[in-house]
Design a protein around this motif. Structure first.
Motif, PDB file in Angstrom:
ATOM      1  N   GLY A 143      -5.070  -1.582  -4.364  1.00 46.00           N
ATOM      2  CA  GLY A 143      -5.354  -0.673  -4.487  1.00 46.00           C
ATOM      3  C   GLY A 143      -5.761   0.654  -2.918  1.00 46.00           C
ATOM      4  N   GLY A 144      -4.580  -0.058  -2.436  1.00 46.77           N
ATOM      5  CA  GLY A 144      -4.118   0.405  -0.804  1.00 46.77           C
ATOM      6  C   GLY A 144      -3.552   1.303  -0.284  1.00 46.77           C
ATOM      7  N   THR A 145      -2.436   1.096  -1.404  1.00 48.88           N
ATOM      8  CA  THR A 145      -1.572   2.569  -1.095  1.00 48.88           C
ATOM      9  C   THR A 145      -1.549   3.294  -2.291  1.00 48.88           C
ATOM     10  N   HIS A 146      -0.315   4.523  -2.513  1.00 42.75           N
ATOM     11  CA  HIS A 146       0.018   4.629  -3.799  1.00 42.75           C
ATOM     12  C   HIS A 146       1.222   4.453  -4.574  1.00 42.75           C
ATOM     13  N   ARG A 147       1.147   3.345  -5.462  1.00 39.76           N
ATOM     14  CA  ARG A 147       2.901   2.941  -5.755  1.00 39.76           C
ATOM     15  C   ARG A 147       3.863   3.748  -6.124  1.00 39.76           C
ATOM     16  N   VAL A 148       4.509   3.394  -6.021  1.00 38.92           N
ATOM     17  CA  VAL A 148       6.325   3.693  -6.621  1.00 38.92           C
ATOM     18  C   VAL A 148       6.479   3.105  -7.965  1.00 38.92           C
ATOM     19  N   ASN A 149       5.530   1.918  -8.430  1.00 35.09           N
ATOM     20  CA  ASN A 149       6.232   1.630  -9.624  1.00 35.09           C
ATOM     21  C   ASN A 149       7.457   0.663  -9.834  1.00 35.09           C
ATOM     22  N   PRO A 150       8.678   0.316  -8.974  1.00 36.02           N
ATOM     23  CA  PRO A 150       9.139  -0.380  -8.992  1.00 36.02           C
ATOM     24  C   PRO A 150       9.939  -0.679 -10.721  1.00 36.02           C
ATOM     25  N   ASP A 151      11.165  -1.110 -10.994  1.00 37.09           N
ATOM     26  CA  ASP A 151      11.056  -1.533 -12.047  1.00 37.09           C
ATOM     27  C   ASP A 151      12.561  -2.473 -11.472  1.00 37.09           C
ATOM     28  N   PHE A 152      12.151  -4.103 -11.189  1.00 42.54           N
ATOM     29  CA  PHE A 152      13.191  -5.149 -10.933  1.00 42.54           C
ATOM     30  C   PHE A 152      14.346  -5.520 -11.130  1.00 42.54           C
ATOM     31  N   GLU A 153      13.887  -5.191 -12.395  1.00 38.43           N
ATOM     32  CA  GLU A 153      14.968  -5.698 -13.596  1.00 38.43           C
ATOM     33  C   GLU A 153      15.664  -4.643 -13.766  1.00 38.43           C
ATOM     34  N   ALA A 154      15.111  -3.803 -13.756  1.00 36.21           N
ATOM     35  CA  ALA A 154      16.332  -2.681 -14.158  1.00 36.21           C
ATOM     36  C   ALA A 154      16.834  -2.868 -12.862  1.00 36.21           C
ATOM     37  N   MET A 155      17.368  -3.348 -11.369  1.00 42.50           N
ATOM     38  CA  MET A 155      17.577  -2.802 -10.460  1.00 42.50           C
ATOM     39  C   MET A 155      18.630  -4.341 -10.335  1.00 42.50           C
ATOM     40  N   GLY A 156      18.505  -4.556 -11.751  1.00 46.10           N
ATOM     41  CA  GLY A 156      19.088  -6.199 -11.540  1.00 46.10           C
ATOM     42  C   GLY A 156      18.783  -7.721 -11.420  1.00 46.10           C
ATOM     43  N   PHE A 157      17.588  -7.683 -10.803  1.00 47.12           N
ATOM     44  CA  PHE A 157      16.931  -9.008 -10.518  1.00 47.12           C
ATOM     45  C   PHE A 157      16.643  -9.997 -11.424  1.00 47.12           C
ATOM     46  N   ASP A 158      16.747 -11.220 -10.523  1.00 49.77           N
ATOM     47  CA  ASP A 158      16.451 -12.416 -12.045  1.00 49.77           C
ATOM     48  C   ASP A 158      15.624 -11.748 -12.780  1.00 49.77           C
ATOM     49  N   PRO A 159      14.681 -11.608 -13.740  1.00 49.88           N
ATOM     50  CA  PRO A 159      13.917 -11.698 -14.697  1.00 49.88           C
ATOM     51  C   PRO A 159      12.711 -12.927 -14.248  1.00 49.88           C
ATOM     52  N   ALA A 160      12.839 -13.885 -14.024  1.00 51.37           N
ATOM     53  CA  ALA A 160      12.436 -15.002 -13.319  1.00 51.37           C
ATOM     54  C   ALA A 160      11.529 -14.412 -12.036  1.00 51.37           C
ATOM     55  N   MET A 161      12.281 -13.431 -11.419  1.00 51.32           N
ATOM     56  CA  MET A 161      11.810 -13.414 -10.024  1.00 51.32           C
ATOM     57  C   MET A 161      11.626 -11.292  -9.703  1.00 51.32           C
ATOM     58  N   ALA A 162      11.121 -11.061 -11.328  1.00 51.76           N
ATOM     59  CA  ALA A 162      10.944  -9.737 -11.517  1.00 51.76           C
ATOM     60  C   ALA A 162       9.862  -9.247 -11.316  1.00 51.76           C
ATOM     61  N   GLY A 163       9.301  -9.254 -12.463  1.00 53.52           N
ATOM     62  CA  GLY A 163       7.907  -8.935 -12.332  1.00 53.52           C
ATOM     63  C   GLY A 163       6.493  -7.649 -11.934  1.00 53.52           C
TER      64      GLY A 163
END
Length: 402
Positions: free
Chosen positions: A240-260
């Motif tokens: 709750g410390g910051t306003h979140r950006v809600n990134p989609d790491f899988e959409a950025m091509g990150f390995d699924p096991a390292m996305a989350g």
């Protein structure tokens, strides 16, 4: 994707376009500065001791110059990690910083304006075709003053190629004897004594000569515990410390096991533990050796943004409270691994009055481990007070310098 392709075709859609800014939810507190100084191995009384700081230039606790990155929600990496690169992971490649004068105090609210800058693909021994992507972070306070600009470099690479090409043989921490640890403590304390010796005094530009060396700084050995302490000092790691950006790491091509769900504000309200990159997602390779090896690292490793802070703190501590780092351009050659120590040295390579009339010394800084392996290099400019008047630092020095 063939055996050695790194697809960066999506990145052009983002260059030069502002992203959602990084924003805190509450004003900063003195304890935020104390936690940061402690985590970054920076025992400068100015940033954690109320009585000492009250007697100094600012009359109260002030944040280290390196603290600006702590007010972002992602280590300053967000604008250097946009667009899709299939099968990729990211590590820091460097930071260029400009500081514009305003300092950060308790009660301030910092906003980070983020703009992707550029990228280039180069062949590396680490992972073959590798994307070096840069993005700007502009840190403003509540008065609209530009405090600092950070131009971060994200290194985006194929995880599978890094594992294939990297050496994973040094998976065990080096062992330090009690005698060696005692010697290390003495070396560490020698640098701390240099901070105490300067105290509230002024390091005058007039007294500096080209080829002067800064005191050696040593800290470590690094551990999973010390890296965890660093991670927890970043405000965005607090629920709750910051306003979140809600990134989609899988959409950025990150390995699924390292996305989350790291930095996912929606999931934070459902199951916040899943949003903590120390446990799940792209940051867990730092703290879990098996996940470090999964992305091509031999064992737990430190944070690139922290390396940048180590450099700025080292130089700012030498400058003292009447000086300031005005620019630093750092290149990261490799991370700090668990079990290793970090050694910093710097040499004055130039001395000048710059176009803004500031009395500046330029230093060449190098960061190594106990084996002599280079972790980072930096060229930086540090403003120091003059015995004669000329600029805010010079005037201050003239008023009370002996």
């Amino acid at each position: 994707m063939n055996d050695r392709t790194l697809d960066t075709s999506d990145l052009d859609n983002y260059m030069g376009k502002p992203l959602q800014p990084g924003r805190m939810k509450e004003p900063l507190h003195n304890n935020d500065f104390r936690r940061w100084a402690q985590a970054m191995h920076y025992p400068n009384l100015l940033h954690y001791d109320t009585e000492f700081s009250a007697e100094g230039r600012f009359g109260k606790l002030v944040a280290p110059q390196s603290f600006a990155v702590c007010t972002d929600d992602g280590h300053g990496a967000t604008p250097a990690c946009v667009g899709r690169i299939p099968g990729s992971h990211l590590i820091f490649g460097g930071d260029e910083w400009w500081f514009f004068g305003p300092r950060i105090f308790a009660g301030d609210m910092i906003v980070n304006e983020r703009i992707p800058f550029d990228y280039v693909v180069k062949e590396t021994k680490f992972a073959g075709p590798t994307c070096f992507q840069r993005g700007d972070n502009n840190y403003y306070n509540q008065a609209g003053e530009l405090v600092a600009r950070q131009r971060s470099t994200g290194i985006r690479y194929r995880k599978d190629l890094a594992v294939e090409m990297g050496s994973l043989t040094q998976t065990e921490d080096p062992v330090w004897t009690p005698e060696q640890l005692t010697e290390l403590h003495d070396r560490k304390f020698a640098w701390i004594e240099s901070l105490h010796d300067l105290g509230h005094g002024k390091r005058f530009w007039d007294d500096i000569d080209i080829s002067d060396t800064l005191p050696e700084r040593v800290f470590g050995p690094h551990t999973i515990a010390s890296f965890t302490t660093e991670w927890r000092a970043y405000l965005f790691t607090i629920w709750g410390g910051t306003h979140r950006v809600n990134p989609d790491f899988e959409a950025m091509g990150f390995d699924p096991a390292m996305a989350g769900h790291e930095n996912d504000g929606v999931m934070e309200r459902i199951d916040p533990e899943l949003t903590d990159g120390a446990y799940f997602g792209p940051s867990r390779g730092h703290l879990f050796p098996e996940w470090a090896r999964y992305i091509g690292m031999p064992r737990g490793y430190g944070y690139g943004a922290s390396m940048g802070a180590w450099i700025i703190d080292y130089l700012a501590g030498w400058a003292g409270e009447w000086g300031q780092v005005v620019h630093s351009n750092a290149f990261y050659r490799g991370p700090a691994f668990t079990g290793d120590i970090t050694i910093q040295n710097a040499t004055v390579i130039d001395k000048l009055i710059d176009d803004e009339g500031r009395s500046v010394v330029q230093v060449d800084c190098k960061m190594t481990n106990q084996l002599g392996t280079t972790l980072a290099t930096a060229i930086a400019e540090i403003e120091l007070p003059r015995r004669s008047s000329g600029g805010p630092l010079g005037d201050g020095a003239k008023e009370s310098g002996e």
